[in-house]
Design a protein around this motif. Structure first.
Motif, PDB file in Angstrom:
ATOM      1  N   SER A  26      14.176  -7.653  32.338  1.00 12.93           N
ATOM      2  CA  SER A  26      14.423  -8.716  33.615  1.00 12.93           C
ATOM      3  C   SER A  26      13.017  -9.376  34.485  1.00 12.93           C
ATOM      4  N   ASP A  27      12.372  -7.479  35.302  1.00 11.36           N
ATOM      5  CA  ASP A  27      11.284  -7.826  35.696  1.00 11.36           C
ATOM      6  C   ASP A  27      10.003  -8.349  34.896  1.00 11.36           C
ATOM      7  N   LYS A  28       9.442  -7.870  34.140  1.00 13.21           N
ATOM      8  CA  LYS A  28       8.408  -8.054  32.843  1.00 13.21           C
ATOM      9  C   LYS A  28       8.416  -9.361  33.409  1.00 13.21           C
ATOM     10  N   PRO A  36      11.914 -21.009  36.842  1.00 13.42           N
ATOM     11  CA  PRO A  36      13.024 -19.973  37.824  1.00 13.42           C
ATOM     12  C   PRO A  36      14.641 -20.136  37.035  1.00 13.42           C
ATOM     13  N   ILE A  37      15.386 -18.445  37.321  1.00  7.44           N
ATOM     14  CA  ILE A  37      16.482 -18.835  36.822  1.00  7.44           C
ATOM     15  C   ILE A  37      17.528 -19.152  37.995  1.00  7.44           C
ATOM     16  N   TYR A  38      18.390 -20.095  38.011  1.00  2.18           N
ATOM     17  CA  TYR A  38      19.259 -20.801  39.211  1.00  2.18           C
ATOM     18  C   TYR A  38      20.784 -19.566  38.440  1.00  2.18           C
ATOM     19  N   ASN A  71      18.187 -11.135  36.865  1.00  6.40           N
ATOM     20  CA  ASN A  71      17.708 -12.934  37.057  1.00  6.40           C
ATOM     21  C   ASN A  71      17.416 -12.799  38.193  1.00  6.40           C
ATOM     22  N   ILE A  72      17.072 -12.219  38.676  1.00  6.80           N
ATOM     23  CA  ILE A  72      16.115 -12.240  40.580  1.00  6.80           C
ATOM     24  C   ILE A  72      14.845 -11.719  39.735  1.00  6.80           C
ATOM     25  N   LEU A 124       9.821  -7.712  45.344  1.00  2.00           N
ATOM     26  CA  LEU A 124      11.401  -7.634  44.727  1.00  2.00           C
ATOM     27  C   LEU A 124      11.902  -6.558  44.878  1.00  2.00           C
ATOM     28  N   THR A 125      11.656  -5.412  44.898  1.00  2.00           N
ATOM     29  CA  THR A 125      12.834  -4.370  44.930  1.00  2.00           C
ATOM     30  C   THR A 125      13.345  -4.610  46.168  1.00  2.00           C
ATOM     31  N   ARG A 126      12.780  -4.758  47.623  1.00  3.78           N
ATOM     32  CA  ARG A 126      13.327  -5.083  48.519  1.00  3.78           C
ATOM     33  C   ARG A 126      14.070  -6.180  48.885  1.00  3.78           C
ATOM     34  N   GLU A 127      14.092  -7.056  48.317  1.00  6.65           N
ATOM     35  CA  GLU A 127      14.912  -8.797  48.316  1.00  6.65           C
ATOM     36  C   GLU A 127      15.726  -8.757  47.443  1.00  6.65           C
TER      37      GLU A 127
END
Length: 260
Positions: A26-28, A36-38, A71-72, A124-127
């Protein structure tokens, strides 16, 4: 002292990169050029689903964690949370767009590239952590109003149709018992009259699809995450109700339908 701080920061960056690498693909995707994913999460806020029950709380908390992890991934990914009740289509509780962005490293040196990737991973981890906390707050929010008397899952379809208009990849998650319960002509009330078997469920779903095809929902991936324990009875976890939704979504052109 300065050297210790530098080393600590380096170790922290290495730890985060290792953690993200272990979390799957997912992060790769966040450093690739995928669109984008909604993500749409529908939380059942009717009387038939008790998120205070230990089994339900644990299952749904883990599901939310997994959804966010998968997904994020990059700037522009979106996540909306809606409450399922009598007024589902107007019950948006949360609307989030990812802000973390990977710098352009196409002409960067290996060192600069690694620094940019580390900074992006940390951001991204914080978000993700913040998003998870906000979604979990909505999971435990109580609905004591009169809207908890009906379960209008059909009303999630125009929400999907609007998400489809964005051109993003749409992924839909129902954290619900999927027991449609709306009074009035032309509607289904599975609390009062559930389908008696799979054959009737399929018949009803195909008939209902004819009036619901007006919503152009595209081909989202849908996951139904049910609150039932493995030893739940047929009366509680009626397989014909699940069959109804499998058939209805298939008739409407959904990509995949999964039950958990």
């Amino acid at each position: 002292m300065t050297r210790t701080i530098i080393l600590s920061r380096a170790l922290l960056g290495f730890f985060l990169i290792s953690l993200l690498a272990c979390s799957g693909d997912s992060d790769k995707a966040s450093v690739n050029t995928e669109g984008p994913i909604y993500t749409l999460i529908f939380l059942d806020k009717t009387r038939s689903v008790n998120t205070n029950k230990a089994f339900v709380a644990q299952k749904y908390q883990q599901a939310i964690t997994d959804i966010i992890e998968q997904n994020i991934r990059q700037k522009g990914d979106r996540l909306d949370v809606y409450f399922i009740h009598e007024n589902t289509s107007k019950a948006r509780a949360l609307n989030i767009t990812v802000r973390s962005e990977m710098d352009d490293v196409s002409a960067a040196s290996p060192t600069d590239r690694e620094t940019a990737e580390t900074e992006f991973a940390m951001s991204l981890t914080r978000e993700k952590t913040q998003i998870r906390q906000r979604v979990l707050q909505q999971l435990v929010a109580q609905n004591t109003g009169s809207s908890n008397r009906e379960t209008d899952i059909w009303a999630s379809l125009p929400v999907m149709a609007k998400a489809n208009e964005t051109g993003a990849t749409v992924k839909v998650y129902y954290l619900s018992d999927m027991i449609e319960s709306v009074k009035g002509p032309g509607r289904r009330d599975f609390q009062i009259t559930p389908p008696k078997d799979n054959a009737q469920a399929e018949q009803w779903a195909k008939a209902d699809a004819e009036q619901l095809k007006k919503y152009q929902i595209g081909s989202p991936d849908i996951t139904m995450i049910l609150p039932f324990e493995p030893n739940a009875s047929v009366k509680e976890n009626n397989p014909a109700i699940t069959q109804y939704w499998q058939t209805l979504f298939s008739e409407l052109g959904v990509g995949t339908v999964e039950e958990q």
